[in-house]
Design a protein around this motif. Structure first.
Motif, PDB file in Angstrom:
ATOM      1  N   THR A 127       0.815  -1.209   0.000  1.00 39.78           N
ATOM      2  CA  THR A 127       0.000   0.000   0.000  1.00 39.78           C
ATOM      3  C   THR A 127       0.850   1.261   0.000  1.00 39.78           C
ATOM      4  O   THR A 127       0.652   2.164  -0.813  1.00 39.78           O
ATOM      5  N   PHE A 138      -4.173  -1.142  -2.746  1.00 41.84           N
ATOM      6  CA  PHE A 138      -4.899  -1.163  -1.517  1.00 41.84           C
ATOM      7  C   PHE A 138      -5.069  -2.528  -0.973  1.00 41.84           C
ATOM      8  O   PHE A 138      -5.269  -3.445  -1.716  1.00 41.84           O
ATOM      9  N   ARG A 157      -6.274  -5.222 -12.495  1.00 43.41           N
ATOM     10  CA  ARG A 157      -7.175  -4.417 -13.332  1.00 43.41           C
ATOM     11  C   ARG A 157      -7.977  -3.427 -12.512  1.00 43.41           C
ATOM     12  O   ARG A 157      -8.790  -2.696 -13.056  1.00 43.41           O
ATOM     13  N   LEU A 158      -7.778  -3.450 -11.193  1.00 45.89           N
ATOM     14  CA  LEU A 158      -8.664  -2.661 -10.354  1.00 45.89           C
ATOM     15  C   LEU A 158      -8.005  -1.377  -9.886  1.00 45.89           C
ATOM     16  O   LEU A 158      -6.898  -1.384  -9.372  1.00 45.89           O
ATOM     17  N   GLU A 159      -8.735  -0.295 -10.032  1.00 54.08           N
ATOM     18  CA  GLU A 159      -8.252   0.986  -9.563  1.00 54.08           C
ATOM     19  C   GLU A 159      -8.640   1.109  -8.096  1.00 54.08           C
ATOM     20  O   GLU A 159      -9.474   0.361  -7.602  1.00 54.08           O
ATOM     21  N   GLY A 160      -8.011   2.032  -7.399  1.00 54.32           N
ATOM     22  CA  GLY A 160      -8.070   2.175  -5.937  1.00 54.32           C
ATOM     23  C   GLY A 160      -9.297   1.682  -5.209  1.00 54.32           C
ATOM     24  O   GLY A 160      -9.246   0.708  -4.465  1.00 54.32           O
ATOM     25  N   ARG A 195       3.120   3.636  -8.276  1.00 61.96           N
ATOM     26  CA  ARG A 195       2.168   4.245  -7.350  1.00 61.96           C
ATOM     27  C   ARG A 195       1.821   5.669  -7.787  1.00 61.96           C
ATOM     28  O   ARG A 195       0.661   6.044  -7.851  1.00 61.96           O
ATOM     29  N   ASP A 196       2.854   6.437  -8.127  1.00 61.48           N
ATOM     30  CA  ASP A 196       2.631   7.866  -8.357  1.00 61.48           C
ATOM     31  C   ASP A 196       2.173   8.180  -9.770  1.00 61.48           C
ATOM     32  O   ASP A 196       1.332   9.037  -9.980  1.00 61.48           O
ATOM     33  N   PRO A 232       1.339   5.807 -12.798  1.00 62.81           N
ATOM     34  CA  PRO A 232       1.289   4.502 -13.466  1.00 62.81           C
ATOM     35  C   PRO A 232       1.514   4.607 -14.980  1.00 62.81           C
ATOM     36  O   PRO A 232       2.246   3.793 -15.551  1.00 62.81           O
ATOM     37  N   LEU A 233       0.926   5.630 -15.577  1.00 66.72           N
ATOM     38  CA  LEU A 233       1.072   5.744 -17.032  1.00 66.72           C
ATOM     39  C   LEU A 233       2.515   6.003 -17.424  1.00 66.72           C
ATOM     40  O   LEU A 233       3.075   5.359 -18.300  1.00 66.72           O
ATOM     41  N   LEU A 279       4.104  -3.189 -15.536  1.00 63.70           N
ATOM     42  CA  LEU A 279       3.181  -2.968 -14.430  1.00 63.70           C
ATOM     43  C   LEU A 279       2.614  -4.269 -13.893  1.00 63.70           C
ATOM     44  O   LEU A 279       2.611  -4.514 -12.690  1.00 63.70           O
ATOM     45  N   VAL A 324      -6.957   8.481  -3.056  1.00 62.15           N
ATOM     46  CA  VAL A 324      -7.896   7.410  -2.711  1.00 62.15           C
ATOM     47  C   VAL A 324      -7.580   6.818  -1.340  1.00 62.15           C
ATOM     48  O   VAL A 324      -8.472   6.545  -0.538  1.00 62.15           O
ATOM     49  N   LEU A 325      -6.300   6.643  -1.082  1.00 61.00           N
ATOM     50  CA  LEU A 325      -5.918   6.011   0.186  1.00 61.00           C
ATOM     51  C   LEU A 325      -6.484   6.779   1.378  1.00 61.00           C
ATOM     52  O   LEU A 325      -7.062   6.191   2.286  1.00 61.00           O
ATOM     53  N   VAL A 336     -10.313   6.296   1.578  1.00 64.43           N
ATOM     54  CA  VAL A 336     -10.721   4.993   2.103  1.00 64.43           C
ATOM     55  C   VAL A 336     -10.424   4.919   3.600  1.00 64.43           C
ATOM     56  O   VAL A 336     -11.242   4.439   4.382  1.00 64.43           O
ATOM     57  N   LEU A 384     -15.580  -8.039 -10.802  1.00 63.42           N
ATOM     58  CA  LEU A 384     -14.461  -7.133 -11.025  1.00 63.42           C
ATOM     59  C   LEU A 384     -13.485  -7.713 -12.038  1.00 63.42           C
ATOM     60  O   LEU A 384     -12.869  -6.984 -12.809  1.00 63.42           O
ATOM     61  N   THR A 434      -9.847   2.339 -16.381  1.00 65.87           N
ATOM     62  CA  THR A 434      -8.909   2.038 -15.305  1.00 65.87           C
ATOM     63  C   THR A 434      -7.594   2.718 -15.558  1.00 65.87           C
ATOM     64  O   THR A 434      -7.128   2.801 -16.693  1.00 65.87           O
ATOM     65  N   ARG A 435      -7.012   3.212 -14.480  1.00 73.61           N
ATOM     66  CA  ARG A 435      -5.654   3.738 -14.608  1.00 73.61           C
ATOM     67  C   ARG A 435      -4.726   2.549 -14.621  1.00 73.61           C
ATOM     68  O   ARG A 435      -4.810   1.678 -13.785  1.00 73.61           O
ATOM     69  N   VAL A 436      -3.873   2.547 -15.639  1.00 77.12           N
ATOM     70  CA  VAL A 436      -3.011   1.368 -15.792  1.00 77.12           C
ATOM     71  C   VAL A 436      -2.026   1.272 -14.637  1.00 77.12           C
ATOM     72  O   VAL A 436      -1.564   2.252 -14.141  1.00 77.12           O
TER      73      VAL A 436
END
Lengths: 237, 337, 290
Positions: free
Chosen positions: B67, B73, B123-126, B209-210, B212-213, B222, C91-92, C95, C274, C288-290
């Motif tokens: 994390t 997460f 594949r999951l965002e935050g 983390r900061d 990704p692209l 990735l 996001v962190l 949450v 998901l 989605t952000r890669v």
């Protein structure tokens, strides 16, 4: 003719970056004033500053003889300033009619229903598409919708941010023709930001030229367009 | 604890003319020395608590790698802790494997489990990842109780195991030996993590983390990094779970509920995200606060965790370590003047 | 066949609750792209308030309405005071704050009303005419109440200026300000409404599972599952997803895994959606952000 909008030493900044440096503007009651300048001169920022939106503002703004600087955007709208933002600000997932209804959100009078007809009179194409999702409209139609949404406020002053942007010349001409009509028939004052200086100077009764956040020239259209450097830089002849 | 020494380097460095790095090494050595002396100076009960802190620190390090450093997460790391703990307990209960050999097995199993869970997580965002892991945390006790697994897990009763004995010849009580045993796992794990995080890999993780692209356009794979990180992270937390099982000599489904996962989150947020020293503060916090707060009311520990989470986010999003660093900089500037 | 029909119908009854929770989640998600992990705890706490009122002699429906008001106020307050500063936070942090809220509200429920399990009355008499071999009268009433609530909410968003303004604020806050919509208050209002919907779900759940501080944990999970299944940015889809998940859960419980693994079923559904189709059945594709 008294001024409906007046600024004294209007400055604005995004974070630490000052964009607008002590600008004095005046829009006469019922008049059309245009704000010209190159990209990044501070035109859009001026309109945002007037609505206290997304920028840090200092200086004095008077609207209808009342100080409005420091007021919240939502309250400024309620005084009768309608803003047609750059990028049109369409609510893309809502229907055309819902977009218009939102324009009249702050109004509590009973003439809203009539105003729909009035607006559809100006832009019959919107009436045809009133149930359609606004995001599916063409660029020109979305610009008409943005103007219509602003008019639904029954504003005293209309702020227009590059209504010609990205549109075909014929569409631009149609929109400007309608704007002139609205101004003449309903007496709505307008502050028009444009890169297309030719067409803006045709419509406006007074013009300001912005360069890097300062007013460098102002006067009636004839004076502006006769200025040698303006002709070369902005009018292209 | 003595970890404080390492975290105020800026001021100290300028006092004695030693470099920041040198002070860090000295501080670290001092901490280690203190950790080795500790079991001979405190009571058995205190030693148990200290040991639990160390175990939690490993678990938090695992979560923090994922994390804090990698920005993925997990509200469900209690599940990996549980897998580690049950793995050790079941092996001890059902097979003749020696206790020390169960630890790497638990670690390996959790690595695989984490890696597999991390694959869809790619594949999951935050928010979505938080959601999926949240569900994992809520479901864990139920799965452990499930009657068809009874023969392995002991169902609701859980499994009682006996703690390790001191190997022959060592002049240590069994609880002292267990402490050193945990320490023997902890120190290499931290060294490994430190090596991993300070170099190329660490930079890649943080880049992911900061930005990704940007990271992927610089050629960082990735998918590989993120799923491996999930695996490594789960491995750390799983090893902690295995050690924790030896420590408690008991595992049962209800000790691995959602609140365990949330405690881990509280731990890394309190200690400081993406900070290796911070996990010790976090571990101390989550070990001692419930004990103290329980005296007030049964509801108090949770309320305190909740308040800490929100207040940390308001006032010190970088946790205790961030606070100490800021203090260190200030002191350093004062001294320099 | 009879048993199967019974399972499906009673699945629809619980599905109504999941649909409500899913709708509450979607409302907040649409406006701010935040997943409210404390939604279930807010509902539980409101249900405790209803219990307290009924326990001290209020007629059921009076307590019901007062609880809705209470839940609304709590929702608005939480948004204004706690959530608001975090709209631009990573996001962190968001949450973490929601988990913090979950812990605080959960411990408040426990501290104020203690942790003992309490029976909670159903407003529907058990010998009512609409009871049947397929569905108990509470289940019928539950379906009716949830459908009513959903219909009211949709009518509110569809036909009132305030509902329109809330939709606008969720879609385009900047433009909304320019037409005079007070966006901050719209978000708070969304929280209030979500709180109310949650409270209804809580009061309908409690007669079945009994009231305790952890009552809504699995309901929340199923609400998530429903919202994800339908598409978390689509209120209609979320409601439908809630109903589908209710039926799925009941059938799985009866014919596949038994009732002991209910929560695990939710986990499987969530992870399954998901992985296979993160945008849900009716949602827009998630970028989605890669």
């Amino acid at each position: 003719m008294s001024a409906i909008l007046e600024t004294r030493g209007l400055s604005a900044a995004y974070g630490p970056t000052a964009v607008l440096k002590s600008v004095d503007l005046s829009v006469p009651q019922g008049g059309i004033v245009t704000l010209l300048g190159a990209n990044g001169a501070g035109k859009t920022t001026t309109l945002r500053a007037l609505c206290n939106m997304m920028v840090r503002v200092s200086g004095e703004i008077r609207f209808d003889h009342q100080r409005i600087d420091g007021k919240a955007t939502e309250d400024i709208v309620r005084l009768g300033i309608a803003h047609v933002p750059d990028g049109r600000g369409t609510f893309v997932s809502l229907s055309v009619e819902e977009n218009l209804r939102l324009g009249a959100y702050t109004r509590r009078d009973r003439q809203v229903a009539q105003d729909f007809e009035r607006i559809y009179g100006y832009f019959p194409r919107l009436k045809e598409r009133r149930r359609q999702q606004a995001g599916t409209l063409s660029g020109g139609e979305q610009q008409m919708l943005a103007i219509s949404r602003a008019l639904m406020l029954r504003p005293k002053l209309l702020l227009l941010d590059e209504p010609s942007f990205g549109l075909a010349p014929l569409v631009v001409q149609e929109i400007f023709r309608i704007l002139r009509g609205i101004n003449e028939q309903e007496g709505v004052s307008m502050l028009l930001v444009e890169q297309n200086a030719n067409i803006a100077l045709e419509l406006a009764g007074y013009a300001y030229l912005l360069e890097t956040g300062r007013v460098v020239l102002d006067g009636p259209p004839s004076t502006i367009s006769s200025d040698e450097s303006v002709r070369r830089s902005y009018l292209g002849y | 604890m003595a970890t404080l020494d390492t975290s105020r380097p800026a001021a100290a460095a300028l006092f004695a003319g030693l470099s920041l790095r040198a002070w860090k090494v000295i501080g670290l050595a001092a901490v280690l020395a203190a950790a080795c002396v500790l079991p001979f100076t405190i009571s058995s009960y205190q030693l148990l608590l200290a040991n639990q802190v160390i175990v939690y620190a490993v678990a938090l390090l695992g979560l923090n790698i994922l994390t804090g450093y990698n920005g993925q997460f997990s509200l469900g790391h209690g599940a990996f802790y549980a897998i580690g703990a049950y793995c050790t307990a079941i092996l001890l209960d059902k097979t003749g494997i020696p206790y020390w050999a169960t630890i790497p097995l638990a670690g390996a199993l959790c690595f695989v489990a984490g890696f597999l869970f991390g694959l869809p997580a790619l594949r999951l965002e935050g928010h979505y990842l938080a959601l999926a892991t949240f569900a994992l945390a809520v479901a864990t006790p139920q799965l452990l109780k499930y009657k068809d697994f009874d023969f392995l897990t002991g169902g609701v009763q859980g499994i009682v195991i006996s703690g390790p004995d001191t190997p022959g010849g060592l002049p240590l009580r069994s609880d002292q030996w267990l402490y050193f045993f945990c320490l023997l796992w902890t120190v290499p794990l931290f060294v490994l993590a430190w090596n991993l995080l300070r170099g190329r890999t660490g930079r890649a993780l943080m880049a992911i983390r900061d930005h990704p692209l940007a990271a992927s356009s610089m050629g960082i794979d990735l998918a590989r990094y993120k799923s491996l990180t999930f695996g490594v992270s789960a491995m750390y937390t799983g090893i902690a779970g295995a050690l924790g099982a030896l420590l408690a000599q008991f595992v049962s489904p209800d000790s691995f509920d959602l609140f365990l996962s949330i405690r881990f989150l509280v731990g890394i947020v309190f200690g400081g995200l993406a900070s290796m020293a911070g996990v010790f503060f976090g571990a101390i916090f989550i070990e001692f606060v419930p004990n103290l707060a329980d005296l007030v009311s049964k509801a108090a520990p949770q309320a305190i965790y909740g308040i800490v989470l929100i207040v940390c986010m308001y006032l010190m999003p970088t946790g205790v370590m961030g606070l100490l660093r800021a203090l260190g900089h200030k002191l350093g500037r004062l001294v320099a003047r | 066949m009879l048993a199967f029909l019974h399972q499906v119908l009673s699945g629809l009854a619980t599905g109504g609750i999941y649909a409500s929770v899913a709708l509450a989640l979607v409302m907040i998600y649409q406006a701010t792209h935040q997943v409210n992990f404390a939604q279930g705890e807010m509902a539980t706490f409101s249900t405790y308030m209803a219990w307290k009122m009924i326990d001290s002699g209020f007629p059921y429906w009076a307590a019901f309405l007062l609880t809705l008001v209470f839940a609304f106020v709590v929702g608005v307050t939480i948004e204004r005071v706690i959530v608001r500063p975090f709209y631009k936070a990573p996001v962190l942090s968001v949450v973490a704050v929601f988990i913090g809220l979950l812990l605080i509200i959960n411990s408040l429920s426990g501290a104020i009303f203690d942790y003992t399990i309490k029976p909670f009355p159903s407003p529907f008499p058990s010998d009512a005419w609409y009871g049947s071999p397929y569905l108990s009268s509470h289940e019928v009433g539950m379906i009716f109440v949830t459908l009513m609530v959903l219909a009211l909410i949709f009518a509110f968003f569809r036909f009132t200026p305030l509902g329109l303004a809330m939709r606008a604020a969720a879609e385009n806050p900047v433009s909304s300000r320019l037409v005079g919509v007070r966006v901050g208050w719209m978000l708070a209002l969304g929280w209030g409404l979500a709180g109310m919907i949650g409270a209804v779900a809580g009061m309908m759940t409690a007669p079945i599972v009994y009231l305790d501080p952890y009552m809504m944990f699995s309901v929340l999970l199923y609400g998530f599952a429903g919202a994800l299944l339908g598409g978390i940015d689509n209120p209609w889809g979320a409601v439908l997803g809630g109903f589908i998940v209710g039926v799925l859960q009941n059938l799985a419980g009866a014919y596949v895994v038994g009732t002991e693994l209910m929560v695990t079923v939710a986990l499987v559904i969530i992870v399954g959606i998901l992985v296979i189709k993160p945008s849900g059945l009716f949602g827009r594709t998630i970028v989605t952000r890669v």
